[in-house]
Design an enzyme around this catalytic site. Structure first.
Site, PDB file in Angstrom:
ATOM      1  N   TYR A 192      -6.654   9.731  -0.822  1.00 26.38           N
ATOM      2  CA  TYR A 192      -7.149   9.229   0.461  1.00 26.38           C
ATOM      3  C   TYR A 192      -7.427  10.363   1.442  1.00 26.38           C
ATOM      4  O   TYR A 192      -6.570  11.216   1.699  1.00 26.38           O
ATOM      5  CB  TYR A 192      -6.106   8.285   1.046  1.00 26.38           C
ATOM      6  N   SER A 211      -2.700   8.653  -6.095  1.00 27.24           N
ATOM      7  CA  SER A 211      -2.686   7.852  -4.869  1.00 27.24           C
ATOM      8  C   SER A 211      -3.937   6.977  -4.788  1.00 27.24           C
ATOM      9  O   SER A 211      -4.130   6.105  -5.642  1.00 27.24           O
ATOM     10  CB  SER A 211      -2.536   8.768  -3.658  1.00 27.24           C
ATOM     11  N   GLN A 212      -4.818   7.184  -3.793  1.00 30.48           N
ATOM     12  CA  GLN A 212      -6.057   6.417  -3.784  1.00 30.48           C
ATOM     13  C   GLN A 212      -6.800   6.596  -5.106  1.00 30.48           C
ATOM     14  O   GLN A 212      -7.353   5.635  -5.652  1.00 30.48           O
ATOM     15  CB  GLN A 212      -6.957   6.858  -2.630  1.00 30.48           C
ATOM     16  N   ASP A 260       9.035   6.515  -2.444  1.00 28.13           N
ATOM     17  CA  ASP A 260       7.651   6.581  -1.966  1.00 28.13           C
ATOM     18  C   ASP A 260       7.412   5.500  -0.918  1.00 28.13           C
ATOM     19  O   ASP A 260       7.306   4.315  -1.239  1.00 28.13           O
ATOM     20  CB  ASP A 260       6.693   6.413  -3.148  1.00 28.13           C
ATOM     21  N   HIS A 310       5.997  10.344  -1.804  1.00 28.04           N
ATOM     22  CA  HIS A 310       4.650  10.139  -2.342  1.00 28.04           C
ATOM     23  C   HIS A 310       4.116  11.342  -3.120  1.00 28.04           C
ATOM     24  O   HIS A 310       3.103  11.221  -3.799  1.00 28.04           O
ATOM     25  CB  HIS A 310       3.696   9.768  -1.207  1.00 28.04           C
TER      26      HIS A 310
END
Length: 324
Positions: free
Chosen positions: A92, A186-187, A272, A302
């Site tokens: 992201y 992540s994203q 996370d 994260h």
């Protein structure tokens, strides 16, 4: 920080109660069909990087709406192919960055395609792809752009770009289309899961601490961005919760995971707060292919496993991408 989500034994059994739209498959079939009305027009231009062990191509292809999307294509120097392909999606706020940032998979002998994310690339790594589609008022970030209608939601464009990125990567003469994997952090991990449900002939899928999963829980169990962008939007736009939740249901990784047809290696971190482990396990437990595993990092936030997860992928992926 302490553990805040469900205990690990309950995580391994957790199932999301996210409702799937009745027209989920029809929506995505129509969306991808409309994208494919535009020529893919994948162009690979060799660029000088000062690197001697890899060759790098600057890529442009047509994504959602025929819009130009950028990428990098990195291969071992002197490779003659066909090579297994790893398509990577970015976290992201980041973009494709500089070409010399992407050396891992080519160093392991793979062709590596890195997709730029439209409209992003000013948070931590630069990007080169615009998002020419506007939206109604949105909370700063990308999570609420067009969020009141699945037709206009930002991630409709991104997920479509990602499917087209796989098609672009496979179009290169050095690529072995039958040995294609997708991955991201992540994203990028959330996009990876979406692609796992939209592309039926992948060889492997490796989402790392994935985002964009189990929206009903994610938007209520953590107050950390980016999920908090949705709450902040609804805090201002009172009374629109059901409409927003309906839109998000078309983009939930849980529903894509239920359609996956390739082996998968997930990861999650139990501390996370950005992508809570229950949301990751929601997608993992829904994942349809029986050859699946998840690496759990007990005391990480994260950042997850970082280089340790890359090492796990380097052990796992070659077995799934050997000659088929």
């Amino acid at each position: 920080m302490t553990l805040f989500d469900l205990p690990l034994d309950r995580l391994r059994e957790y199932r999301s109660d996210a409702a799937e739209p009745e027209d989920f498959d029809a929506f995505w079939a129509r969306t991808l069909g409309e994208a494919r009305e535009h020529e893919l027009d994948a162009r690979f231009e060799r660029v000088a990087t000062g690197l001697s062990t890899v060759e790098v191509h600057d890529v442009t292809f047509a994504g959602f709406g025929g819009h130009p999307v950028k990428g990098w294509f990195v291969v071992p120097a002197g490779a003659t192919g066909p090579l297994p392909v790893v398509v990577e999606f970015i976290g992201y706020g980041g973009g494709r960055g500089l070409a010399h940032s992407h050396l891992l998979w080519a160093s392991a002998g793979f062709a590596h395609f890195v997709m730029d994310t439209r409209g992003q690339g000013s948070g931590w790594a630069p990007g080169d792809t615009a998002d020419p589609v506007g939206s109604a008022p949105a909370f700063p970030g990308f999570m609420t752009r067009g969020v009141e209608d699945p037709e206009t939601y930002y991630y409709r464009r991104v997920y479509t770009d990602a499917v087209r990125a796989v098609e672009a990567a496979r179009s290169h003469p050095l690529a072995d289309a039958a040995r294609t994997a997708v991955t991201g952090v992540s994203q990028g991990g959330g996009i990876t899961i979406a692609v796992s449900g939209l592309v039926r002939d992948l060889a492997a899928v490796a989402p790392d601490v994935p985002f964009l999963c189990d929206f009903p829980r994610a938007t209520t169990v953590t107050d950390r961005t980016p999920y908090r962008e949705i709450g902040n939007y609804l805090k201002t736009h009172r009374g629109r919760t059901d409409r927003v939740r309906r839109t998000l249901s078309y983009f939930d990784g849980v529903h894509f995971a239920a359609r996956a047809t390739a082996p998968a290696l997930f990861s999650t971190a139990l501390e996370d707060l950005t992508c809570p482990p229950s949301t990751v396990f929601a997608a993992f437990n829904a994942y349809a292919h029986e050859d699946k595993a998840i690496e759990v990092y007990d005391f990480n936030d994260h950042e997850g496993g970082e280089a340790f997860q890359q090492a796990a992928q380097l052990r796992w992926l070659p077995e799934r991408l050997r000659a088929r």
